[in-house]
Design a protein around this motif. Structure first.
Motif, PDB file in Angstrom:
ATOM      1  N   UNK A  22      -5.672  -9.058   2.992  1.00  0.00           N
ATOM      2  CA  UNK A  22      -6.594  -7.948   2.770  1.00  0.00           C
ATOM      3  C   UNK A  22      -5.858  -6.630   2.701  1.00  0.00           C
ATOM      4  N   UNK A  23      -5.152  -6.416   1.598  1.00  0.00           N
ATOM      5  CA  UNK A  23      -4.375  -5.192   1.411  1.00  0.00           C
ATOM      6  C   UNK A  23      -5.183  -4.218   0.565  1.00  0.00           C
ATOM      7  N   UNK A  24      -5.404  -3.025   1.121  1.00  0.00           N
ATOM      8  CA  UNK A  24      -6.091  -1.956   0.417  1.00  0.00           C
ATOM      9  C   UNK A  24      -5.184  -0.730   0.434  1.00  0.00           C
ATOM     10  N   UNK A  25      -4.831  -0.241  -0.734  1.00  0.00           N
ATOM     11  CA  UNK A  25      -4.029   0.979  -0.780  1.00  0.00           C
ATOM     12  C   UNK A  25      -4.158   1.609  -2.153  1.00  0.00           C
ATOM     13  N   UNK A  26      -3.777   2.885  -2.205  1.00  0.00           N
ATOM     14  CA  UNK A  26      -3.747   3.575  -3.489  1.00  0.00           C
ATOM     15  C   UNK A  26      -2.503   4.445  -3.550  1.00  0.00           C
ATOM     16  N   UNK A  27      -2.003   4.617  -4.760  1.00  0.00           N
ATOM     17  CA  UNK A  27      -0.878   5.508  -5.033  1.00  0.00           C
ATOM     18  C   UNK A  27      -1.385   6.589  -5.979  1.00  0.00           C
ATOM     19  N   UNK A  28      -1.690   7.777  -5.477  1.00  0.00           N
ATOM     20  CA  UNK A  28      -2.142   8.846  -6.371  1.00  0.00           C
ATOM     21  C   UNK A  28      -1.069   9.183  -7.401  1.00  0.00           C
ATOM     22  N   UNK A  29      -1.498   9.545  -8.594  1.00  0.00           N
ATOM     23  CA  UNK A  29      -0.559   9.895  -9.656  1.00  0.00           C
ATOM     24  C   UNK A  29       0.324  11.062  -9.233  1.00  0.00           C
ATOM     25  N   UNK A  30       1.595  10.959  -9.571  1.00  0.00           N
ATOM     26  CA  UNK A  30       2.527  12.040  -9.309  1.00  0.00           C
ATOM     27  C   UNK A  30       2.895  12.216  -7.851  1.00  0.00           C
ATOM     28  N   UNK A  31       2.776  11.144  -7.067  1.00  0.00           N
ATOM     29  CA  UNK A  31       3.079  11.247  -5.642  1.00  0.00           C
ATOM     30  C   UNK A  31       3.834  10.009  -5.184  1.00  0.00           C
ATOM     31  N   UNK A  32       4.382  10.106  -3.964  1.00  0.00           N
ATOM     32  CA  UNK A  32       5.113   8.996  -3.356  1.00  0.00           C
ATOM     33  C   UNK A  32       4.308   8.473  -2.174  1.00  0.00           C
ATOM     34  N   UNK A  33       3.952   7.199  -2.224  1.00  0.00           N
ATOM     35  CA  UNK A  33       3.286   6.523  -1.120  1.00  0.00           C
ATOM     36  C   UNK A  33       4.282   5.571  -0.488  1.00  0.00           C
ATOM     37  N   UNK A  34       4.490   5.719   0.822  1.00  0.00           N
ATOM     38  CA  UNK A  34       5.447   4.875   1.540  1.00  0.00           C
ATOM     39  C   UNK A  34       4.690   3.801   2.301  1.00  0.00           C
ATOM     40  N   UNK A  35       5.099   2.557   2.082  1.00  0.00           N
ATOM     41  CA  UNK A  35       4.488   1.406   2.745  1.00  0.00           C
ATOM     42  C   UNK A  35       5.344   1.052   3.963  1.00  0.00           C
TER      43      UNK A  35
END
Length: 240
Positions: A22-35
């Motif tokens: 159950x993985x829920x995540x988003x990566x907004x455009x033009x940004x860095x999301x760290x997992x």
């Protein structure tokens, strides 16, 4: 701001093991999301499932709103996703030049993009005609990142790029990734080096036992040692 990547309730198995639950995540455009998360919680599996190397059996994976959940890996790459795997994924018998040429899936390499890449990673220029298998570990990692970013892509998936590298190589790598971020890149990054994660990350997502358990601004997580301890059982300050 729209999202470059969205995962909605993604589940995935490897052999008999139910890894993603159950993985829920988003990566907004033009940004860095760290997992983030402890070893073995499913971070690498998440990236590989986005890339189509493992198949999600439940949930959806959206690239810019388009459902890519069932697409094969080559189509996902051609849709504009660059991938830096944990094991680097370079072709050891091919030269640096040949590795980069093969990675340019849209056609001939853009000369300005190549100049930027070789300026960011000078050893790739120095060893342009050398077989990739003869490079040092740090140089191989530079090539692995270079293969993913040789073309401007909609999304970059980068799995622990600093793992096992000397501090000087990490500094070079961090500078290049900051430049990529400054270009407006959308990046999903798995990284255990918390000082690098802090420096690059706009957003953070924490996983545990195959699930996402927290998401928010990187600054919020970085500033709250108690939250870090609760979510990951460790402090960023102690592992920076």
């Amino acid at each position: 701001m729209s999202d470059s990547l969205t995962l909605e309730g993604v589940h995935a198995d490897i052999a008999q093991y139910h890894i993603l639950q159950g993985v829920n995540l988003s990566v907004p455009e033009g940004s860095v999301t760290v997992l983030l998360g402890r070893n073995g919680v499913g971070k690498t599996t998440t990236l590989r499932t986005v890339m189509g190397l493992w198949q999600a059996h439940r949930g959806r994976i959206l690239l810019g709103g388009e459902d890519i959940t069932r697409l094969p890996t080559p189509r996902i790459a051609r849709a504009g996703v660059g991938f830096v795997p944990e094991d680097m994924g370079i072709f050891s018998d091919l030269t640096v030049a040949e590795n980069l040429t093969l990675a340019a899936v849209s056609g001939p390499i853009d000369s300005a993009r190549l100049d930027w890449l070789l300026d960011a990673f000078p050893p790739l220029r120095t060893f342009w005609g050398m077989a990739a298998g003869n490079l040092s570990g740090g140089q191989k990692q530079m090539l692995s990142v270079g293969r993913a970013v040789i073309e401007e892509r909609r999304l970059y998936l980068i799995d622990e790029p600093s793992k096992g590298l000397a501090p000087a190589i990490v500094t070079t790598l961090a500078r290049a990734l900051k430049q990529l971020k400054a270009q407006g890149a959308s990046i999903l990054l798995v990284e255990q080096n918390f000082s690098l994660a802090r420096a690059l990350g706009d957003h953070a997502v924490v996983m545990d036992d195959g699930r996402t358990i927290w998401a928010g601004p990187m600054a919020t997580l970085a500033a709250d040692a108690a939250l870090q301890e609760r979510l990951m059982g460790l402090s960023m300050e102690a592992h920076g």
